[in-house]
Design an enzyme around this catalytic site. Structure first.
Site, PDB file in Angstrom:
ATOM      1  N   HIS A   1      41.818  41.838  36.612  1.00 49.79           N
ATOM      2  CA  HIS A   1      42.074  42.962  35.701  1.00 49.79           C
ATOM      3  C   HIS A   1      42.882  42.512  34.483  1.00 49.79           C
ATOM      4  O   HIS A   1      42.625  42.945  33.358  1.00 49.79           O
ATOM      5  CB  HIS A   1      42.865  44.067  36.414  1.00 49.79           C
TER       6      HIS A   1
ATOM      7  N   HIS B   1      41.018  40.145  42.657  1.00 50.30           N
ATOM      8  CA  HIS B   1      40.577  41.366  41.970  1.00 50.30           C
ATOM      9  C   HIS B   1      41.652  41.847  40.984  1.00 50.30           C
ATOM     10  O   HIS B   1      41.343  42.174  39.828  1.00 50.30           O
ATOM     11  CB  HIS B   1      40.259  42.441  43.014  1.00 50.30           C
ATOM     12  N   GLU B   2      42.905  41.881  41.439  1.00 55.46           N
ATOM     13  CA  GLU B   2      43.966  42.429  40.576  1.00 55.46           C
ATOM     14  C   GLU B   2      44.267  41.503  39.404  1.00 55.46           C
ATOM     15  O   GLU B   2      44.486  41.972  38.285  1.00 55.46           O
ATOM     16  CB  GLU B   2      45.235  42.702  41.393  1.00 55.46           C
TER      17      GLU B   2
ATOM     18  N   CYS C   1      36.954  49.860  43.032  1.00 54.49           N
ATOM     19  CA  CYS C   1      38.012  49.805  42.028  1.00 54.49           C
ATOM     20  C   CYS C   1      38.313  51.221  41.555  1.00 54.49           C
ATOM     21  O   CYS C   1      37.386  51.995  41.283  1.00 54.49           O
ATOM     22  CB  CYS C   1      37.552  48.941  40.853  1.00 54.49           C
ATOM     23  N   LEU C   2      39.598  51.526  41.430  1.00 53.76           N
ATOM     24  CA  LEU C   2      39.979  52.858  40.962  1.00 53.76           C
ATOM     25  C   LEU C   2      39.495  53.123  39.540  1.00 53.76           C
ATOM     26  O   LEU C   2      39.339  54.275  39.151  1.00 53.76           O
ATOM     27  CB  LEU C   2      41.499  53.022  41.035  1.00 53.76           C
TER      28      LEU C   2
ATOM     29  N   GLN D   1      45.202  49.217  33.803  1.00 51.32           N
ATOM     30  CA  GLN D   1      44.494  50.371  34.361  1.00 51.32           C
ATOM     31  C   GLN D   1      45.207  51.686  34.049  1.00 51.32           C
ATOM     32  O   GLN D   1      44.598  52.755  34.167  1.00 51.32           O
ATOM     33  CB  GLN D   1      44.316  50.227  35.871  1.00 51.32           C
TER      34      GLN D   1
ATOM     35  N   GLY E   1      45.693  48.017  45.183  1.00 48.78           N
ATOM     36  CA  GLY E   1      46.368  47.332  44.092  1.00 48.78           C
ATOM     37  C   GLY E   1      46.113  48.096  42.811  1.00 48.78           C
ATOM     38  O   GLY E   1      45.238  48.975  42.755  1.00 48.78           O
TER      39      GLY E   1
HETATM   40 ZN    ZN Z   1      40.366  47.355  40.300  1.00 50.72          ZN
END
Ligand code: ZN
Length: 188
Positions: free
Chosen positions: A145, A141-142, A99-100, A50, A45
């Protein structure tokens, strides 16, 4: 479609609450970039902040053979605009997250095993879905963000923090066993 740089923890945009979208036409290019960037980075995701756009848009997808998350149940490409999450149970599972925007690190976060997601998609069509199991963790999680929250904020036992290499070496096998049990019980 453009692969955009992914902001990393420490960048203030990751800590801002994202603004609601009221002009869908204005975010179509952003949605395309999110999809392209997520797929290129092998993410499950990606949220708009981000890649530096503090608006309430995120994309989620788990395709077969994802090298970052080979144990995740598949999720078809989902675009969420102005999403809200309602926890449908107090039951949680211990999810090993990455997480990226937090490169190199994983840690355990307690996530609700059943949530209701409401949003609109990129065409403006309403989404109202119940998501269960490991996939429920991905949706939480998304959407976190978009509220300026990173998974590290929700790690209650900091001793679970580890590099991806240590995760593979020490914790992945046991975690995958737990994931299989979770999916058997809850699906997703
Ligand atoms: Zn993340």
């Amino acid at each position: 479609m453009t692969v955009r740089p992914i902001l990393e923890i420490g960048h203030p945009v990751l800590r801002q609450a994202a603004e609601p979208v009221d002009d869908l036409a204005a975010v179509q290019g952003l949605v395309d970039d999110l999809i392209d960037t997520m797929r290129t980075a092998n993410g499950a995701g990606l949220a708009a902040n981000q890649i530096g756009a503090p608006v309430q848009v995120c994309v989620i997808e788990v395709r077969p053979g994802n090298p970052r998350y080979p144990y995740k149940p598949l999720i078809p490409l989902t675009v969420l605009i102005n999403p809200t999450i309602e926890l449908l149970t107090s039951e949680t599972f211990a999810n090993y997250e990455g997480c990226l925007s937090v490169p190199g690190l994983r840690g355990v976060v307690d996530r609700a095993v059943e949530v209701r997601v409401r949003a609109i998609d990129r065409t403006g069509a309403p989404i109202d879905a119940v998501v269960r199991g490991l996939s429920a963790g991905t949706f939480q999680h998304e959407t976190d963000h978009l509220n300026g929250t990173l998974f590290v904020d929700r790690v209650t036992d900091t001793h679970t923090l580890c590099t991806w290499e240590e995760f593979h070496a020490r914790y992945e096998a046991a975690f995958i066993e737990r994931v299989h049990a979770l999916v058997r019980t809850w699906g997703g």
